[in-house]
Design a protein around this motif. Structure first.
Motif, PDB file in Angstrom:
ATOM      1  N   GLU A 105      -0.460   3.676 -14.693  1.00  0.00           N
ATOM      2  CA  GLU A 105       0.038   2.618 -13.823  1.00  0.00           C
ATOM      3  C   GLU A 105      -0.861   1.388 -13.899  1.00  0.00           C
ATOM      4  OE1 GLU A 105       0.471   4.342  -9.947  1.00  0.00           O
ATOM      5  OE2 GLU A 105       2.405   5.237 -10.451  1.00  0.00           O
TER       6      GLU A 105
ATOM      7  N   THR B 264       8.005  -1.592  -6.462  1.00  0.00           N
ATOM      8  CA  THR B 264       9.327  -1.141  -6.896  1.00  0.00           C
ATOM      9  C   THR B 264       9.251  -0.413  -8.231  1.00  0.00           C
ATOM     10  OG1 THR B 264      10.368  -2.999  -5.743  1.00  0.00           O
ATOM     11  CG2 THR B 264      11.672  -1.904  -7.442  1.00  0.00           C
ATOM     12  N   VAL B 265       8.512  -0.979  -9.177  1.00  0.00           N
ATOM     13  CA  VAL B 265       8.379  -0.380 -10.511  1.00  0.00           C
ATOM     14  C   VAL B 265       7.765   1.012 -10.407  1.00  0.00           C
ATOM     15  CG1 VAL B 265       7.109  -0.540 -12.698  1.00  0.00           C
ATOM     16  CG2 VAL B 265       8.309  -2.540 -11.800  1.00  0.00           C
TER      17      VAL B 265
ATOM     18  N   ARG C 126       7.718   3.058  -7.981  1.00  0.00           N
ATOM     19  CA  ARG C 126       8.562   4.016  -7.262  1.00  0.00           C
ATOM     20  C   ARG C 126       9.688   4.543  -8.153  1.00  0.00           C
ATOM     21  NH1 ARG C 126       9.036   1.186  -1.313  1.00  0.00           N
ATOM     22  NH2 ARG C 126       6.964   1.811  -0.620  1.00  0.00           N
ATOM     23  N   GLN C 127       9.917   3.883  -9.281  1.00  0.00           N
ATOM     24  CA  GLN C 127      10.964   4.279 -10.218  1.00  0.00           C
ATOM     25  C   GLN C 127      10.366   5.165 -11.306  1.00  0.00           C
ATOM     26  OE1 GLN C 127      14.158   3.192  -9.645  1.00  0.00           O
ATOM     27  NE2 GLN C 127      13.354   2.172  -7.822  1.00  0.00           N
ATOM     28  N   LYS C 128      11.214   5.698 -12.152  1.00  0.00           N
ATOM     29  CA  LYS C 128      10.753   6.494 -13.298  1.00  0.00           C
ATOM     30  C   LYS C 128      10.534   5.540 -14.471  1.00  0.00           C
ATOM     31  CE  LYS C 128      13.061  10.638 -11.752  1.00  0.00           C
ATOM     32  NZ  LYS C 128      13.957  11.736 -12.052  1.00  0.00           N
ATOM     33  N   TRP C 129       9.497   4.734 -14.357  1.00  0.00           N
ATOM     34  CA  TRP C 129       9.250   3.668 -15.323  1.00  0.00           C
ATOM     35  C   TRP C 129       8.838   4.195 -16.689  1.00  0.00           C
ATOM     36  CZ3 TRP C 129       4.307   3.292 -17.243  1.00  0.00           C
ATOM     37  CH2 TRP C 129       3.293   3.916 -16.509  1.00  0.00           C
TER      38      TRP C 129
ATOM     39  N   SER D 124      10.247   6.394 -18.408  1.00  0.00           N
ATOM     40  CA  SER D 124      11.425   6.707 -19.221  1.00  0.00           C
ATOM     41  C   SER D 124      12.230   5.461 -19.603  1.00  0.00           C
ATOM     42  CB  SER D 124      12.326   7.690 -18.469  1.00  0.00           C
ATOM     43  OG  SER D 124      12.812   7.093 -17.277  1.00  0.00           O
ATOM     44  N   VAL D 125      11.775   4.296 -19.183  1.00  0.00           N
ATOM     45  CA  VAL D 125      12.485   3.054 -19.491  1.00  0.00           C
ATOM     46  C   VAL D 125      12.165   2.629 -20.922  1.00  0.00           C
ATOM     47  CG1 VAL D 125      12.724   0.614 -18.883  1.00  0.00           C
ATOM     48  CG2 VAL D 125      12.482   2.334 -17.084  1.00  0.00           C
TER      49      VAL D 125
ATOM     50  N   TRP E 270      12.966  -4.759 -18.350  1.00  0.00           N
ATOM     51  CA  TRP E 270      13.267  -4.074 -17.103  1.00  0.00           C
ATOM     52  C   TRP E 270      12.423  -4.630 -15.958  1.00  0.00           C
ATOM     53  CZ3 TRP E 270      10.339  -0.115 -14.412  1.00  0.00           C
ATOM     54  CH2 TRP E 270      11.063   0.554 -13.427  1.00  0.00           C
TER      55      TRP E 270
ATOM     56  N   ILE F 126      13.685  -6.807 -12.597  1.00  0.00           N
ATOM     57  CA  ILE F 126      13.275  -6.513 -11.219  1.00  0.00           C
ATOM     58  C   ILE F 126      12.644  -7.762 -10.596  1.00  0.00           C
ATOM     59  CG2 ILE F 126      11.657  -5.169  -9.800  1.00  0.00           C
ATOM     60  CD1 ILE F 126      12.138  -2.834 -11.792  1.00  0.00           C
TER      61      ILE F 126
ATOM     62  N   HIS G  82      14.096  -9.821  -7.374  1.00  0.00           N
ATOM     63  CA  HIS G  82      13.277 -10.071  -6.177  1.00  0.00           C
ATOM     64  C   HIS G  82      13.219 -11.576  -5.875  1.00  0.00           C
ATOM     65  CE1 HIS G  82      11.973  -5.899  -6.341  1.00  0.00           C
ATOM     66  NE2 HIS G  82      11.248  -6.078  -5.249  1.00  0.00           N
TER      67      HIS G  82
END
Length: 177
Positions: A3, A38-39, A41-44, A46-47, A53, A57, A61
């Motif tokens: 992260e 936001t990023v 909290r997502q399954k980033w 696998s993007v 992406w 976002i 916003h």
């Protein structure tokens, strides 16, 4: 990628985009934080196209915040987007004055654009995204990106010509200095 590495890789680009869309450093900082919340909290992981992406976002916003603050007063508080100092050399006073006047004129032109057009202009010329990246970011077809870009530039050119003809008329009427 951790992260922290993801944040370090895209933080400046997200902040810059937020800043140029919102024209307010504090709002840009807050929104930049919200984007990464936001990023994460997502399954980033696998993007596939992580940059596009994240920028999508970011733009969502920004556009959501702009909708909340849709008043003329806040639009006019937007600060210059055109000029960043490109060299460290000392500039003459004349050059600085001309740059500030040009930046103010571009800011005024940008302020007159609808948010959708301003978003495309910002992503293209500030964020330096390609047409395809802008389309992916805004979730619109590439043709729509081209159309909005063309329309925004056409509006800005028209306003610029109106301003020039106004000043030329003034010089003819009052004489030059």
């Amino acid at each position: 990628m951790t992260e922290r590495e993801l944040f370090d890789s895209y933080n400046k680009e997200v902040y810059r985009t937020c800043y140029y869309m919102l024209r307010n450093a504090q709002d840009a900082e807050d929104l930049c934080h919200d984007v990464f919340v936001t990023v994460f909290r997502q399954k980033w992981r696998s993007v596939e196209h992580i940059r596009a992406w994240i920028m999508r976002i970011t733009m969502n916003h920004c556009l959501n915040l702009l909708k909340k603050k849709q008043t003329k007063r806040e639009k006019q508080n937007q600060v210059q987007w055109l000029h960043e100092q490109t060299t460290a050399s000392v500039k003459s006073v004349d050059t600085i004055v001309l740059e500030k006047e040009a930046a103010a004129e571009w800011e005024k032109l940008l302020n007159q654009l609808p948010d959708k057009l301003m978003a495309v202009i910002t992503l293209r010329y500030v964020g330096e995204l390609s047409m395809a990246e802008i389309a992916e970011t805004l979730e619109i077809p590439v043709g729509t990106v081209k159309s909005r870009l063309h329309k925004a530039l056409k509006i800005m050119r028209k306003k610029l010509k109106q301003n020039q003809s106004f000043w030329l008329k003034g010089e003819k009427q009052y004489g030059t200095y």
